[in-house]
Motif scaffolding. Structure first.
Motif, short mmCIF file in Angstrom:
data_model
loop_
_atom_site.label_atom_id
_atom_site.label_comp_id
_atom_site.label_asym_id
_atom_site.label_seq_id
_atom_site.Cartn_x
_atom_site.Cartn_y
_atom_site.Cartn_z
N ARG A 141 0.90 -1.23 -0.04
CA ARG A 141 0.05 0.01 -0.11
C ARG A 141 0.66 1.47 0.10
NH1 ARG A 141 -5.53 -0.56 -0.54
NH2 ARG A 141 -5.49 1.61 -0.06
N SER A 142 2.09 1.10 0.00
CA SER A 142 3.05 2.25 -0.12
C SER A 142 4.22 1.94 -0.71
CB SER A 142 3.16 2.87 1.22
OG SER A 142 3.93 2.36 2.13
N LEU A 143 4.90 3.08 -1.19
CA LEU A 143 6.30 2.93 -1.43
C LEU A 143 7.22 2.65 -0.36
CD1 LEU A 143 8.36 3.61 -3.91
CD2 LEU A 143 8.37 5.70 -3.37
N ARG A 144 6.93 3.34 0.61
CA ARG A 144 7.77 2.91 1.88
C ARG A 144 7.92 1.59 2.36
NH1 ARG A 144 5.07 4.08 7.37
NH2 ARG A 144 4.11 2.35 6.43
N ASP A 145 6.96 0.83 2.27
CA ASP A 145 6.94 -0.53 2.68
C ASP A 145 7.74 -1.22 1.56
OD1 ASP A 145 5.17 0.02 4.85
OD2 ASP A 145 3.36 -0.67 3.77
N MET A 146 7.59 -1.08 0.34
CA MET A 146 8.34 -1.79 -0.69
C MET A 146 9.79 -1.47 -0.50
SD MET A 146 6.17 -1.81 -4.10
CE MET A 146 6.55 -0.24 -4.97
N ASP A 147 10.18 -0.24 -0.33
CA ASP A 147 11.42 0.08 0.12
C ASP A 147 11.94 -0.60 1.66
OD1 ASP A 147 13.78 2.19 -0.10
OD2 ASP A 147 13.34 2.49 1.89
N GLN A 209 1.46 17.15 -13.50
CA GLN A 209 2.06 17.26 -11.76
C GLN A 209 3.67 17.54 -12.18
OE1 GLN A 209 -0.89 17.34 -10.23
NE2 GLN A 209 0.30 16.54 -8.64
N LEU A 210 4.27 17.01 -12.90
CA LEU A 210 5.85 17.26 -13.00
C LEU A 210 6.14 18.47 -13.59
CD1 LEU A 210 7.22 13.35 -13.49
CD2 LEU A 210 6.73 14.91 -11.24
N GLN A 211 5.50 18.65 -14.71
CA GLN A 211 5.69 20.13 -15.46
C GLN A 211 5.55 21.30 -14.48
OE1 GLN A 211 3.30 19.35 -18.89
NE2 GLN A 211 5.01 18.98 -20.16
N ARG A 400 12.07 11.66 -4.85
CA ARG A 400 12.06 13.21 -5.30
C ARG A 400 10.81 13.58 -5.95
NH1 ARG A 400 17.50 14.50 -8.92
NH2 ARG A 400 16.63 16.50 -8.69
N LEU A 401 10.25 12.33 -6.66
CA LEU A 401 9.06 12.71 -7.46
C LEU A 401 7.75 12.54 -6.41
CD1 LEU A 401 9.66 10.50 -10.81
CD2 LEU A 401 9.94 13.10 -10.17
N SER A 402 7.78 11.87 -5.43
CA SER A 402 6.88 11.69 -4.57
C SER A 402 5.93 12.76 -4.31
CB SER A 402 7.04 10.74 -3.25
OG SER A 402 7.91 11.77 -2.44
N ASN A 403 6.55 14.10 -4.04
CA ASN A 403 5.67 15.12 -3.88
C ASN A 403 4.54 15.35 -4.97
OD1 ASN A 403 6.81 15.45 -1.11
ND2 ASN A 403 8.37 16.91 -1.80
N ASN A 406 1.59 11.96 -5.86
CA ASN A 406 0.69 11.34 -4.88
C ASN A 406 1.06 10.30 -4.24
OD1 ASN A 406 -2.17 11.41 -4.09
ND2 ASN A 406 -2.55 9.70 -5.48
N VAL A 407 2.36 10.09 -4.28
CA VAL A 407 3.01 8.65 -3.63
C VAL A 407 2.92 8.78 -2.26
CG1 VAL A 407 5.07 7.34 -3.61
CG2 VAL A 407 4.44 8.54 -5.88
N GLU A 408 2.29 7.43 -1.56
CA GLU A 408 2.47 7.37 -0.08
C GLU A 408 3.82 6.74 0.17
OE1 GLU A 408 -0.96 5.22 1.23
OE2 GLU A 408 -2.03 6.35 0.04
#
Lengths: 408, 408
Positions: A141-147, A209-211, A400-403, A406-408
């Motif tokens: 459910r999150s990038l943090r958990d995969m990390d 979002q990134l632009q 860097r892109l998470s802000n 929409n990345v948790e």
């Protein structure tokens, strides 16, 4: 994934058996304190995007007329329903990323030989591995958990027992960036199948979002390169000596050979069963493709690539064709993460393709599937990809892109 | 090794052709300032230990009745005569290390996919690579020069253009050791062929040197594990679809199929030509051997392994059989360096085997070759080996051992 004292199978009755011990990857997780409480459904032969087996059919929790994907569709559905906090899948064509994308959760396919895969599936394995690298990876459910998952594995230094593995410490989200803005390439289509409307919308959302990001991100266009050729070669390589054994295995139990199984083996069945030389030729063709993509990537001058995780929203049951957007990165052995977006497919009839002709017969079929179906509520994910072995850099870039994404 | 505007071949007339451009490895060296002035002789099909081809036969500069080895025998002989300061060879069974050992120079076979090997040999390559990893590597007059060579390659970051390569910075001789003494295992015999007397003497010399070292080195015994099985499997894997093409290639030019070519293909010719499944089975067998050796190495608890580089001194011409001591580490894909010792074979009749029965038919043959030959003046080298991907640690260990092992 063999877990001590539990049954394991490849989605067929004939393959089911109880294993005595944990496979090495499970042993690492158990030693790290993991609590195993559930094994989830997968497709026949774990080789298509619909988790329907002798256990039954897994439905997409966002819209039960749609598939949860496969091969890890059971896991993705459970995660989406918050029935699980973490899952592990395997991926040789999209089996982590496609179900994650269909159910709106996170999934990561590392470069091969980063995570231990020894004693993975029951049976002898397949020569497919000699051409298309397979790997396990996290779903969550999150990038943090995969990390965290990746860090737990690196800390166990599994390469000491498994010389096939790369010696690759994990820095993940803390990976320092080089100087200058992060260069992000957007591949809006693979050149073969134009994305269905909500996927195009999710890609536009991400690009916008990134632009809008401050100077830290440079958004660039990224052109596809021979993706149709790659995914067709991968599909042939998956079954390099035909499917007679698969058909015999089902005949033994009386299970039907599913329509999507037929689809997944069709290119291999239409190709001559290769000799040792033929298998080597498949490998050489792949090697040349790696070289060509390395040059292509260098010419595009990006750090990471953003592209669809699938040509469409989660397909209706029994219509999950075309894994091109994920299988490409198995064939290239590039690390790829799938991330949820806020985009959700609207009610039937509210979203249309942009003007223009279909790119291919497959593209035309994808359009027809869109017109025929009702995908309301299907979540849309995007895929972020880095060059082979740049798993840490991929996670550093995602941090860097998470802000903006929409990345948790 | 393709060099722009020069001929390349695999030791047969039929394969000879002029290439237009440098291969990537040569390009790296040229960019680093290398001056290329000589290409050297190699064996028929570059697959045995006697560099006799349509160019003629390379003699061992220390004793012209003996072979300079192969496949890089021309290079080793030239280095030994100080006609060259540096050479590059390729190694899938000992083609760097055996000629280095026969001629008394340094040689290093890195882990595969550390050095770029793209566009290496003319022709399509061989499925052997799918089972037995091949690599290029340096040959020189000093460890320092080999270290420089590896550092030049890493500095060029060849993995950017070649995704097959490991991302592996080079620290080499400056690699920091862990705490405690360096644990050095001595494998005095591979369990299949007992070393000829001067090789046994060189191994004893090395062991005595290290036993006399201060607290920084711990000398241990290292037991061999199934080396005969490994080298036989490697020999089958070298030619997984038979040798018909090789025989046809020679028939086209009228060259004879050499006796040592016959030797090198005999196991493959006696085995059924594998299907794709058979090739995969060879690969799985190798994979299991890797696992077994990883457990074996861990149980022996050593940092590096010292063993013979060849069962004997440089063989007489046309008698260079049994590459077991080098091919084992191709099959295991472990980095291995060959280092000269002060030991030189004495005049005929002055050195005898210790008491005891031969270990095998091959061992008995090796004894007969010793009794029949006159190896006076042949230099003896030893081999130092580290686990897969531990190339830097190997060089770090060699730096620590260099004071005791006569290393330049």
């Amino acid at each position: 994934m063999p877990l001590a004292q539990h049954a394991v199978d490849v989605g067929t009755l004939d393959s089911q058996r109880v294993v005595q011990g944990d496979c090495p990857a499970v042993a690492v997780l158990r030693a790290a304190g993991a609590v195993f409480y559930c094994k989830t459904n997968q497709p026949q032969f774990v080789m298509h995007l619909e988790s329907a087996s002798f256990h039954g059919r897994t439905l997409n929790p966002h819209n039960t007329a749609l598939t949860a994907g496969g091969s890890s569709g059971g896991e993705a559905a459970l995660l989406a329903m918050r029935g699980s906090v973490f899952g592990v899948g395997s991926d040789i064509g999209g089996s982590i990323r496609a179900p994650a994308a269909f159910c709106g959760v996170y999934g990561f396919k590392p470069t091969s030989n980063v995570l231990p895969r020894r004693d993975g599936l029951p049976g002898a394995g397949s020569p497919a591995e000699m051409t298309v690298p397979a790997t396990w990876g996290p779903m969550s459910r999150s990038l943090r958990d995969m990390d965290l998952f990746m860090g737990v594995f690196a800390a166990a230094r599994p390469w000491r027992e498994d010389p096939r593995l790369s010696i690759a410490p994990w820095t993940g989200l803390t990976t320092a960036a080089g100087g200058g803005p992060l260069k992000v390439g957007f591949m809006m289509t693979d050149g073969a199948i134009q994305p269905q409307p909500p996927v195009a919308r999710a890609m536009e959302w991400a690009r916008t979002q990134l632009q809008g990001a401050a100077g830290g991100v440079e958004v660039k266009a990224f052109a596809p390169l021979r993706t149709q050729e790659a995914t067709r070669n991968a599909r042939i390589a998956y079954f390099p000596y035909g499917v007679d054994e698969m058909r015999a295995s089902l005949a033994a139990s009386g299970e039907p050979f599913q329509a999507l199984s037929d689809y997944s083996v069709q290119d291999a069945e239409a190709s001559p069963t290769p000799t040792a030389q033929g298998l080597f030729a498949l490998s050489r063709t792949k090697e040349q493709f790696w070289y060509d993509w390395a040059a292509h990537w260098a010419a595009q001058d990006v750090d990471v690539l953003v592209c669809p995780a699938f040509y469409g929203a989660a397909p209706r049951h029994e219509t999950a064709f075309y894994w091109n957007y994920t299988a490409l990165f198995n064939y290239l052995d590039m690390p790829a993460a799938v991330l949820p977006t806020p985009v959700v497919a609207g009610p039937k009839g509210t979203e249309r393709y942009a003007e223009g002709e279909p790119l291919s017969d497959e593209c035309e079929h994808a359009r027809r599937l869109w017109d025929e179906g009702d995908f309301e509520g299907a979540p849309i994910c995007i895929q972020v990809v880095a060059p082979r072995q740049r798993d840490n850099e991929l996670f550093g870039a995602l941090e860097r892109l998470s802000n903006y994404l929409n990345v948790e």
